[in-house]
Design an enzyme around this catalytic site. Structure first.
Site, PDB file in Angstrom:
ATOM      1  CG  HIS A   1       2.007  -7.142  -2.815  1.00  0.00           C
ATOM      2  ND1 HIS A   1       1.012  -6.201  -2.922  1.00  0.00           N
ATOM      3  CD2 HIS A   1       1.574  -8.030  -1.893  1.00  0.00           C
ATOM      4  CE1 HIS A   1       0.028  -6.520  -2.104  1.00  0.00           C
ATOM      5  NE2 HIS A   1       0.337  -7.628  -1.469  1.00  0.00           N
TER       6      HIS A   1
ATOM      7  CG  ASP B   1       1.442  -3.762  -5.336  1.00  0.00           C
ATOM      8  OD1 ASP B   1       1.757  -4.757  -6.008  1.00  0.00           O
ATOM      9  OD2 ASP B   1       0.959  -3.828  -4.187  1.00  0.00           O
TER      10      ASP B   1
ATOM     11  N   GLY C   1      -4.817 -10.720   2.235  1.00  0.00           N
ATOM     12  CA  GLY C   1      -5.616 -11.574   1.358  1.00  0.00           C
ATOM     13  C   GLY C   1      -6.531 -10.787   0.434  1.00  0.00           C
TER      14      GLY C   1
ATOM     15  CB  SER D   1      -3.061  -8.117  -1.682  1.00  0.00           C
ATOM     16  OG  SER D   1      -2.603  -7.503  -0.523  1.00  0.00           O
TER      17      SER D   1
HETATM   18  C1  4AZ Z   1      -1.672  -7.312   3.162  1.00  0.00           C
HETATM   19  O1  4AZ Z   1      -0.821  -7.697   3.945  1.00  0.00           O
HETATM   20  C2  4AZ Z   1      -2.453  -6.090   3.469  1.00  0.00           C
HETATM   21  N1  4AZ Z   1      -5.173  -2.504   5.621  1.00  0.00           N
HETATM   22  C3  4AZ Z   1      -3.367  -5.620   2.549  1.00  0.00           C
HETATM   23  C4  4AZ Z   1      -4.097  -4.474   2.846  1.00  0.00           C
HETATM   24  C5  4AZ Z   1      -3.899  -3.819   4.031  1.00  0.00           C
HETATM   25  C6  4AZ Z   1      -2.989  -4.292   4.947  1.00  0.00           C
HETATM   26  C7  4AZ Z   1      -2.268  -5.440   4.670  1.00  0.00           C
HETATM   27  C8  4AZ Z   1      -4.686  -2.575   4.300  1.00  0.00           C
HETATM   28  O2  4AZ Z   1      -1.883  -7.924   2.103  1.00  0.00           O
END
Ligand code: 4AZ
Length: 249
Positions: A41, A93, A192, A194
């Site tokens: 993503h 993902d 961030g 991610s």
């Molecule tokens: C994001 O938006 C995101 N709490 C990544 C991880 C989490 C929430 C949002 C987990 O990239």
């Protein structure tokens, strides 16, 4: 990362920082000298030009500072997004980046950079098992900026049953996802983080079990962090990278 603590890259030397046109995009994990595992993503579907704007840094503790003695920088030779990735459900993902330095080389092992092990296919850890996450993501959901420094936190694995309960995420959790949180809901991955790692220590070695994927808010009660289940993708990783399945562990 919400909660947790600041940490030097030496403690998580497989952490990669992925940038697009000099802005920070996502985390990643070095799984082989020229391969970084991250989240699908992070990338825009069908944009064939995006690899030329991507850069990957290893050995970085501060996102906006350059330490030439520690960091290594790379361009992206190939972006492989899982063919089953869904932008709607976040199922599958997972993505791979093939990296190469401007001089054509791959990552060199140092005190600041090394690969993380992939666990054997379908290895299951018990719920409650403590693992750690690391990244440059936001320190609060509503923060305006990412963390300037690398952070880490310990989180506990939740059972699939618990995470699929109506109070948590119900049927949004597929078998390619798992959840992790802290008992007090005080530490979590956030925007961030991610693409970055969830690693667990088994028999004295660190294995990459999860890729930070999604969650509702960050460190919110009953809304754990959701991670891509890396052990479901050993064959996919082996096929796409050409790395032997037998080098795992
Ligand atoms: C994001 O938006 C995101 N709490 C990544 C991880 C989490 C929430 C949002 C987990 O990239």
């Amino acid at each position: 990362i919400v909660g947790g603590s600041f940490t030097p890259i030496e403690s998580h030397p497989w952490v990669a920082a992925i940038f697009t046109q000099s802005s920070f995009l996502c985390g990643g994990s070095l799984i082989a000298p020229s391969w970084v595992l991250t989240a699908a993503h992070c990338f825009s579907y069908g944009d064939e030009n995006q690899t030329e704007h991507l850069s990957v840094y290893l050995g970085k503790t501060a996102i906006n500072d350059t330490d030439f003695d520690k960091e290594q920088s790379f361009i992206v030779e190939k972006l492989i997004v899982h063919q089953g990735y869904s932008d709607f459900t976040f199922n599958n993902d997972i993505a791979l980046l093939k990296i190469r330095s401007k001089a054509g080389g791959c990552a060199e092992k140092s005190a600041f950079t090394r690969t993380v092990c992939l666990p054997p296919a379908h290895t299951q850890l018990p719920s409650g098992f403590q693992c750690s996450i690391a990244g440059f993501g936001k320190e609060r959901y509503g923060a305006w900026t990412y963390s300037q420094l690398l952070k880490q936190a310990e989180v506990n694995l939740l059972s699939h049953t618990q995470c699929k309960s109506d109070l948590y995420y119900g049927d949004r959790i597929t078998r390619n996802m798992f959840c992790a949180a802290t008992p007090d809901w005080d530490a979590d991955a956030c925007k961030g983080d991610s693409g970055g790692p969830l690693v667990c220590e088994v028999s004295g070695r660190m294995f990459l079990f999860g890729v930070v994927s999604w969650g509702e808010d960050c460190a919110k009660r009953n809304k754990p962090g959701v991670y891509t289940q890396v052990t479901n993708y050993n064959t996919w990783i082996a096929d796409k990278t050409g790395l032997s399945r037998y080098t795992e562990g």
